[in-house]
Every structure is written in C-alpha cells, then in structure tokens.
Write a protein that holds these residues in place. Structure first.
Motif, PDB file in Angstrom:
ATOM      1  N   ASP A   1      17.378   7.801   0.917  1.00 25.67           N
ATOM      2  CA  ASP A   1      16.443   8.587   0.121  1.00 25.67           C
ATOM      3  C   ASP A   1      16.767   8.640  -1.040  1.00 25.67           C
ATOM      4  N   THR A   2      17.966   8.054  -1.675  1.00 24.54           N
ATOM      5  CA  THR A   2      18.351   7.905  -2.850  1.00 24.54           C
ATOM      6  C   THR A   2      18.346   6.383  -3.546  1.00 24.54           C
ATOM      7  N   SER A   3      17.685   5.487  -2.662  1.00 24.93           N
ATOM      8  CA  SER A   3      17.438   3.859  -3.195  1.00 24.93           C
ATOM      9  C   SER A   3      16.390   3.874  -4.300  1.00 24.93           C
TER      10      SER A   3
ATOM     11  N   VAL B   1      12.733  20.176 -13.203  1.00 21.39           N
ATOM     12  CA  VAL B   1      12.899  18.634 -13.015  1.00 21.39           C
ATOM     13  C   VAL B   1      12.291  18.376 -11.830  1.00 21.39           C
ATOM     14  N   LEU B   2      11.214  17.222 -11.798  1.00 23.88           N
ATOM     15  CA  LEU B   2      10.606  16.546 -10.790  1.00 23.88           C
ATOM     16  C   LEU B   2      11.352  15.555 -10.213  1.00 23.88           C
TER      17      LEU B   2
ATOM     18  N   ALA C   1       0.742  -1.358  -0.047  1.00 25.45           N
ATOM     19  CA  ALA C   1      -0.006  -0.074   0.008  1.00 25.45           C
ATOM     20  C   ALA C   1       0.862   1.190   0.059  1.00 25.45           C
ATOM     21  N   ARG C   2       2.091   1.265   0.598  1.00 16.39           N
ATOM     22  CA  ARG C   2       2.789   2.493   0.784  1.00 16.39           C
ATOM     23  C   ARG C   2       3.496   2.645  -0.543  1.00 16.39           C
ATOM     24  N   LEU C   3       3.798   1.524  -1.091  1.00 19.47           N
ATOM     25  CA  LEU C   3       4.576   1.530  -2.647  1.00 19.47           C
ATOM     26  C   LEU C   3       3.514   2.223  -3.360  1.00 19.47           C
ATOM     27  N   GLY C   4       2.272   2.049  -3.283  1.00 13.34           N
ATOM     28  CA  GLY C   4       1.508   2.882  -4.099  1.00 13.34           C
ATOM     29  C   GLY C   4       0.737   2.205  -5.395  1.00 13.34           C
ATOM     30  N   VAL C   5       0.847   0.892  -5.316  1.00 14.41           N
ATOM     31  CA  VAL C   5       0.209  -0.081  -6.233  1.00 14.41           C
ATOM     32  C   VAL C   5      -1.270  -0.088  -6.285  1.00 14.41           C
ATOM     33  N   ASP C   6      -1.861  -0.245  -7.316  1.00 10.82           N
ATOM     34  CA  ASP C   6      -3.431  -0.332  -7.184  1.00 10.82           C
ATOM     35  C   ASP C   6      -4.093  -1.674  -7.096  1.00 10.82           C
ATOM     36  N   ALA C   7      -3.399  -2.733  -7.601  1.00 12.56           N
ATOM     37  CA  ALA C   7      -3.716  -4.258  -7.544  1.00 12.56           C
ATOM     38  C   ALA C   7      -2.441  -5.221  -7.282  1.00 12.56           C
ATOM     39  N   ILE C   8      -2.919  -6.291  -7.016  1.00 15.46           N
ATOM     40  CA  ILE C   8      -1.944  -7.630  -6.777  1.00 15.46           C
ATOM     41  C   ILE C   8      -2.439  -8.866  -7.799  1.00 15.46           C
TER      42      ILE C   8
ATOM     43  N   GLN D   1       8.397   7.309  -5.111  1.00 14.12           N
ATOM     44  CA  GLN D   1       8.158   8.782  -5.503  1.00 14.12           C
ATOM     45  C   GLN D   1       7.524   8.916  -7.078  1.00 14.12           C
ATOM     46  N   LEU D   2       7.771   7.817  -7.896  1.00 14.49           N
ATOM     47  CA  LEU D   2       7.392   7.850  -9.171  1.00 14.49           C
ATOM     48  C   LEU D   2       5.714   7.554  -9.329  1.00 14.49           C
ATOM     49  N   LEU D   3       5.569   6.398  -8.452  1.00 13.95           N
ATOM     50  CA  LEU D   3       4.318   5.961  -8.394  1.00 13.95           C
ATOM     51  C   LEU D   3       3.237   7.004  -7.933  1.00 13.95           C
TER      52      LEU D   3
END
Length: 540
Positions: free
Chosen positions: A454-456, A516-517, A42-49, A463-465
């Motif tokens: 924070d650079t992993s 740059v984002l 959930a923290r990763l930010g995915v919508d489904a498994i 961040q991207l999700l």
C-alpha cells in the motif's frame, strides 16, 4: 452549463504495443495482450489509451515505418483483435487514440514500390520527395540535410541521378504533402479508423509534413527533440492547411473526436498554432518534459504553457516520459536531474535509482495537480527506470545503428513491462527472453509486488488519479501560492493545495492549507514539515 469535451481534462495512457503484454508467447506484445490487461488500466483510473503503431510494417523503426495504414500487422494480431480491443475499452469507459504516421511511409509501402518502378517525373514518384542529385553524374545529394537518426537525409536510387528524402531512416521515405493525391489518401485513412470507432489520433512528426520550397541547404544539426523545430524542413506555416482540413473530417463524427500533435516546436507561441480552434485539439507539451528539476524553471514553463494555450482556447497537456526518451525516473536520478541524454548505457553515468524514483513520485503530484490533460507512459505508474546497462547486441533502435553507437537510442525506455515478479519474463507472457531484455531490477517493480504494497508507486498513482477526478483538477484553475522556500512550489487548484519540495532540505507545511490528503513518501503522512524531493496534497 455545457459539458466540456472529454479530452480537455483527460488522463491518457500511452501503450507501446510490443512491450505492454504478450498474448501469444512469441516475445512481442500484441493486441490480445492489451485486451487481457484493460481491467488493470480501468482500475488505474485513466480516461483513454493512446496506442503506438500496430499497422502492417517491416518494423525498421518499431512500426513507425508503415506499409499499410488500414491493417494490423500480424505481429500484433488482426483487425478483428483491434475491434475487440476497442469494444472492450469502450465498455470499460476508456477511449482509444491511435497513432497516425503521415510524414513518411515505409519503403515497402505499395506507393513507394510503385515509385521506384516508375520513371522520373511520373505521378508515382510525385507522391514522394524525389530530387535530382548534384554533381556531374548526380552523385551528390540534392542538399546537405541530415537525418534525425544520423547520417544524410537522402538515399540515391540505384543507377539513377535521383535521390529520395527521408528525414528519419532510409526505410522511411518522406511524402510530398503538396500533392493532392497524398492529402486525399490520408483523408480516407482518417475516415477508415473513425468509422471503426476510434476516438482520436496522435499525429507523428506533425510539424514536418511541409518542407520549405526549393529545399535550401541548412547547416544546423538534427535531433529528436532540441533540433526538431529548426530548419527549412520543420514548422512551415502551410502545414496548418492540412490540420484545418482534418479538423473538418473529425467534425463529421460524434463523440468529440480529437487529435494531438507531436510537434517539437519552440517557442510555445508557435506550438499554440497547432491547437487553434479549427485545427488540432491538443499538442504535446515537450517544454514540460524537458524541464529540469528546478522550481523556477518548472514554474516558468507551466506559466508559459497555460498562457499560450489559453490564448487559443485549448487545454494544456502535461507529459514527463514517452517512447522516445530516457524515462523520467532515471533522468531525475542523474547528477543533473532532469537532463535528457540520448539514451544511457553501461559506459554512461548510472542514475541514482532510489533518488530518481523519489523525485518521480513527487513529480507526478505536481503534474496531476495542474489543470488540463495528462499523458502517462506505460510503466511510469510502476516507477520503472530505463534499462541503463543493456548490452549493445540487443539494441534495435535505428538511431544507434545510424550514429555508429554515438547515440545510445531509445531501447532502454521500451523494455517490456514486468507483471509478475517470479514468472518467466516477469509475466510479460513468454517463456524465453522477450524482444528486448529486462533488467534484474524489474523484479521489485512488478505489478503483483506493487499491488500487495500500500506504499508502492502503483498504489500512489491509483490514489492520485482518483483524487484528481474527485476534485476536478483537470478542469480547474491554477493559482500560485507563496512558497515556504525558493526550492519549492506551492499551488492551489480548487480546494486542493499542492506543495512540491524540489530541494534537499525540509520545508514547513502551510498551517492554513488544511489536512494532508496524500504524500509522495511512503509511511505516515507528514504533520509539520515536508522532506526534500517530496510532495504533498492538502485539502481545506
């Protein structure tokens, strides 16, 4: 404006259950282990498994040999554990897609046991592909078909003239999908899981259910990927009758239930047949997975994919790795970046691990910038490489056994995940070695190590999700922009511009594309130029 179905833009995370998290300490991942780690997803930010098979099975092919489609194998738990996982996932606003394996059963399935016990010509045998052998005494196979896993695709019934077809392992007999009883049975299997609340199905070997009448000889070779659409055993037009029927079943349920086809089909125009409006909702885009680290090739695949899916009103899917091939972080570190070897062992070329990871971090910035749905394979958010030096004694993939080691197989991408750097089995959940050994390099890829950095790669994925969701990239439109180099790709999706430099030399950042984002490289965000094998997202 009507809200789009969730699956049109979803980010879907593949869990390979035996390698995700071990909840009972036996060295094998299970459903309680998955429940324990749902907050991480959930923290990763995915919508489904998407869950690879967890059904009752003798595990001859890691669960893709199903003995009972309506129960959980005790290795993974029980039905109550599945229900608890589904309830918890839904509470966290994540959907669940389960694997459906309709091309073949296990040879320990009740139907196949009954078939072997029944006489030739019986209704029990009519559920499978039994045929008379050739030769005076039936001592030769019915035709010359080869198994995808190596060797003949036929096994003789002891003491008989009859043989049975198995496009994969001999413990995976193919069903006869022209038999109405087979179709009725899978209608019921679909409803069993839909009634429990699953949100969809990943359909294994979706292009293989119907074979050409007469089963004519074919002299071509078989392979998991490149050979998967050629020959009279694949991609027969009649297969679409099955998916139109399944589509109607899903329509009986609310919540935008969906199906995604695993169909190794070329060209893309043929693949699009599986996702017409009255068939499946998605199909895996294996052309994208197979594309090399080359700007021209990637752009061509992306354009063709979008054009073909648009023609049938379906979304495009983007996938870089799964449980059937070398992880892209390793493939991109080879001397031919993006090449797809059939496994890597200590005798093969060893990838440049740092370069592979650098390219993998750039590749996800291209993938997540594209409109459509994205599939992530467990561990790619950690930048995991394959275990490329695993000793032969640990290998379990039937491909390795059936080819006498000629094909290394898929074990290297199926190694259990590292959760804690300094715990036994890297926090997978057992005290001793898990079902497959983990390489020592996994120490630096462990989740706890990456969460503190924070650079992993894990931080980058999170961040991207989040940005993908914020900017509705999955529901956007692709516009190619003039690239600063022939080795780079530059595209626009809504307000976001993505620049991916696939070359080794720096390229200039576009002055008019905004600030740059995000950048695939650790450290300060670039200002004027982007280094080689790197990517940035900019927003105006």
């Amino acid at each position: 404006m009507t809200q789009q179905a969730w699956w049109r833009s979803a980010v879907i995370y593949q869990i390979y259950p035996r390698s995700f998290m071990d909840g009972n300490g036996d060295g094998l991942g299970d459903l309680p282990g998955i429940v324990d780690r749902l907050p991480y997803l959930a923290r990763l930010g995915v919508d489904a498994i998407w869950l690879s098979p967890f059904y009752r099975s003798p595990q001859a092919d890691a669960g893709y040999d199903v003995a009972d489609y309506r129960d959980v194998d005790p290795l993974f738990g029980q039905l109550a554990d599945f229900d608890a996982m589904l309830k918890q996932a839904h509470a966290l606003d994540m959907r669940i897609i389960v694997d459906l394996v309709p091309n073949h059963t296990s040879d320990e399935h009740a139907w196949f046991r009954a078939a072997l016990a029944a006489p030739e010509g019986s209704p029990e045998r009519a559920r499978y592909m039994f045929r008379e052998g050739q030769g005076e005494h039936g001592e030769l196979p019915p035709n010359n078909w080869q198994s995808v896993f190596g060797g003949a695709a036929w096994t003789r019934v002891p003491g008989e003239r009859q043989w049975y077809l198995h496009l994969f392992d001999s413990k995976q007999p193919d069903l006869d999908w022209r038999n109405p009883e087979v179709r009725d049975e899978f209608d019921d299997v679909l409803r069993f899981w839909l009634d429990r609340g699953v949100d969809g199905f990943r359909v294994d070997v979706a292009h293989g259910l119907i074979k050409q009448p007469g089963l004519p000889d074919w002299d071509g070779s078989q392979a998991m990927v490149e050979g998967g659409s050629m020959g009279p055993m694949w991609d027969q037009d009649e297969v679409h009758d099955i998916y139109r029927r399944w589509h109607q079943i899903l329509e009986e349920y609310d919540g935008d239930r969906m199906m995604v086809a695993e169909a190794w089909v070329r060209p893309q125009a043929r693949l699009a047949h599986y996702i017409r409006r009255n068939e499946m909702q998605q199909a895996f885009n294996f052309d994208y997975l197979l594309a090399r680290w080359d700007a021209g090739e990637l752009r061509e695949v992306i354009d063709d994919s979008l054009a073909q899916t648009h023609a049938v009103g379906a979304p495009t899917t983007w996938v870089m790795s799964n449980h059937d091939g070398v992880r892209h972080a390793s493939r991109l570190g080879l001397s031919q970046p993006g090449a797809r070897p059939h496994g890597i062992d200590a005798h093969g070329e060893q990838p440049d691990e740092a370069l592979g990871l650098r390219r993998a971090r750039a590749a996800i910035m291209l993938t997540l910038a594209l409109p459509g749905s994205v599939y992530l394979y467990q561990g790619e958010e950690l930048g995991l490489p394959d275990h490329t030096t695993m000793a032969a004694e640990y290998r379990q993939d039937p491909t390795y056994r059936r080819t006498g080691g000629r094909e290394i197989g898929r074990d290297g991408c199926r190694v259990p995940l590292p959760w804690q750097a300094d715990a036994p089995a890297y926090g997978f959940g057992c005290e001793g070695m898990p079902w497959l050994p983990q390489p020592e390099t996994f120490h630096r890829y462990a989740v706890d190590v990456q969460e503190a950095d924070d650079t992993s790669t894990l931080t980058l994925y999170r961040q991207l999700l989040a940005l993908r969701r914020e900017h509705d990239l999955g529901e956007g439109q692709l516009e190619w922009l003039e690239s600063p180099s022939e080795t780079a790709l530059m595209l626009r999706n809504g307000r976001l511009t993505a620049l991916i430099n696939l070359g080794s030399e720096p390229v200039a950042l576009p002055s008019s594309a905004g600030s740059v984002l995000a950048c695939s490289l650790p450290g300060p965000l670039p200002v004027d130029t982007l280094s080689g094998n790197a990517a940035v997202w900019l927003v105006d």
